[in-house]
Each structure stands twice: as structure tokens, then as C-alpha cells.
Design an enzyme around this catalytic site. Structure first.
Site, PDB file in Angstrom:
ATOM      1  N   GLU A 272       1.428  -1.316  -0.196  1.00 20.61           N
ATOM      2  CA  GLU A 272      -0.186  -0.039   0.059  1.00 20.61           C
ATOM      3  C   GLU A 272       0.545   1.481   0.409  1.00 20.61           C
ATOM      4  OE1 GLU A 272      -3.499  -0.144  -0.630  1.00 20.61           O
ATOM      5  OE2 GLU A 272      -3.180  -1.890  -0.387  1.00 20.61           O
TER       6      GLU A 272
ATOM      7  N   GLU B 205      -2.048   9.286   0.187  1.00 24.62           N
ATOM      8  CA  GLU B 205      -2.246   8.238  -1.353  1.00 24.62           C
ATOM      9  C   GLU B 205      -2.100   8.588  -1.944  1.00 24.62           C
ATOM     10  OE1 GLU B 205      -6.275   7.248  -3.792  1.00 24.62           O
ATOM     11  OE2 GLU B 205      -6.440   8.294  -1.593  1.00 24.62           O
TER      12      GLU B 205
END
Length: 268
Positions: free
Chosen positions: A90, A112
Site C-alpha cells: 500500500e 495516497e
């Protein structure tokens, strides 16, 4: 006549030796091993360098009973390998020709990637009213996303993440806690990743007909199955498996079977 008080003191001192001490994540993952697993997390080429500290991980891990401490030594190490593998994917900053390979570059990012170019606030549930001006995009090791995850995670760790989602990107202990919360908590009709990796999850008949069987692969299905699972080989799944195999090798455990979710239908 024997000294009963003295005998009791000796017994109390020796009892932990005979019964075994309660497992502790810090004894399984000392700081030197943490640095080996996440070798480049503090590299200047990583936008998140310096954020993910060992002390923050240990503090967060110890606040969740059973995380990395359930079962025998192999089970405990396999869980930690799986957790670091999924979160490393991730947050990866690795590339094919990266120094020491792509799987040495976990925990490179906090936020992100690419979110700056969007205006999406990821407010997708009326159950957790969003705060104007706040955005609930991916942050931290598990890339916590959507207001309902921020709300539930915040409630579980006693932090107001609906009003202050940036705390996941500015407080490393909170950041790790959100990732471990997600790992330990069943999501709707999905088991928790923790229960899967320690062997506590028993698939239903519907799970088995969908190809969802015990193993690391179903954890990928839990986390991002809708995008990555059930359509054959996927590079993202391969990346998650690559991290897992590396960490299992370092920890000296067998990764087990069913590592991918290529033939698993996503959870409904």
C-alpha cells in the site's frame, strides 16, 4: 516446618519460566529487524522518510490484544510478515530495478499517490457525517480511505478522525493504530485479516464455491478484492505476494499455501 511464605515466593518467581512469558511484538520484531524489513523507509527518495518509526509501531501494536502474539511462534511471525507485506504494498516506493529489489521499499509513502490531482473527498457514508473541507483519502500504512473507515477507526482508538483525518498522516502512532485496527476488525461480511492468518477463519460453503480458502490470498481479497481478485494474474497481487515472501524469508517461516487471489471471486 517449611517456610511457606518463602516457598510461595520462589514458586511465583519460577512460574513464568515454566509456563512461558506472554508473547510481545517487541521481542519478535526488535528495532534491528524492523530496519531490515523496511530497509528504505527512511531513504530521502521516499516522501514519507522519517515518519514510520519503530517506537510508534510497537506502541500501536501493544494496544491491540492478540496482534502478532496469537498462536505459536510460526503463526505469530507469519502474521507480522503478512501485515508488513500488505501495508508495504500500500505504501511502496519500489520499482523493478530498485536497490535490493522492489520489495525492500515498503513504507515509502504516507498519503495516497495522485490524490493532489483529484477533488474527491471520499465521503461515501451518511453514517459518519463529513466535515466541510476535510478529505478522507488514503493515509498511513493501510491507506485508510473513506469517511466510514475514518469514523470507525477513530472511535476504536479514541481519536476524532472525522474532524481531523490528517492525524493519520501526522501522528505515526495513530497511523499505525488505524492500520492494525483495520487488520484486526471484520468488515461487513468479510473476516478479519488477523483471523485468516492465525487460522481462526473457516470459509463457508459460499466462500469455497467462490474459491476463497484459507491463506494469504484471501487477505488481499479482504483489502482490495473488488479491483484485484478473480480475473487471473494481476501485478498488484503479485507485488503483495512478493513482499510477503521476502518478509517470511527474513523471519524464517514458510509462507503457506494459497498466496494469491487470482481465482477467488471478490467478497460481495
Amino acid at each position: 516446618m517449611a517456610n511457606t511464605k518463602f516457598s510461595c515466593m520462589i514458586l511465583c518467581l519460577l512460574l513464568p519460566f515454566f509456563l512461558g512469558s506472554k508473547a510481545d511484538v517487541g521481542s519478535l520484531i526488535p528495532s534491528s529487524l524492523f530496519d531490515k524489513l523496511l530497509k528504505y523507509r527512511n531513504d530521502n527518495r521516499c516522501p514519507g522518510h522519517g515518519f514510520y518509526t519503530y517506537d510508534s509501531f510497537i506502541a500501536a501494536a501493544r494496544s491491540f490484544d492478540g496482534f502478532g502474539t496469537t498462536g505459536d511462534d510460526t503463526t505469530q511471525k507469519r502474521e507480522l510478515a503478512a501485515f508488513f507485506a500488505q501495508t508495504s504494498h500500500e505504501t511502496t516506493g519500489g520499482w523493478a530495478s530498485a536497490p535490493d529489489g522492489p520489495y525492500a521499499w515498503g513504507y515509502c509513502f504516507i498519503n495516497e499517490q495522485g490524490v493532489e490531482s483529484t477533488t474527491d473527498n471520499f465521503c461515501t457514508s451518511a453514517d459518519w457525517p463529513c466535515v466541510p473541507g476535510k478529505r478522507y483519502y488514503g493515509r498511513g500504512p493501510i491507506q485508510l480511505t473513506h469517511n466510514y473507515n475514518y469514523g470507525q477507526a477513530g472511535k476504536a482508538i479514541n481519536e476524532d478522525l472525522i474532524n481531523n483525518p490528517d492525524l493519520v498522516a501526522t501522528n505515526p502512532t495513530v497511523s499505525f493504530k488505524t492500520a492494525i485496527w483495520f487488520w484486526m476488525t471484520p468488515q461487513s461480511n468479510k473476516p478479519s485479516s488477523h483471523d485468516v492468518i492465525i487460522g481462526r477463519w473457516t470459509p463457508t460453503a459460499a466462500d469455497r464455491s467462490a474459491g476463497r480458502v484459507p491463506g494469504y490470498g484471501v487477505i488481499t481479497n479482504i483489502i482490495n478484492g473488488g479491483l484485484e481478485c478473480g480475473h487471473g494474474q494481476d501485478n498488484r497481487v503479485d507485488d503483495r505476494v512478493g513482499f510477503y515472501k521476502r518478509y517470511c524469508q527474513i523471519l524464517g517461516v514458510n509462507p503457506g499455501d494459497n498466496l494469491d487471489c487470482n481465482n477467488q471471486r471478490p467478497f460481495a
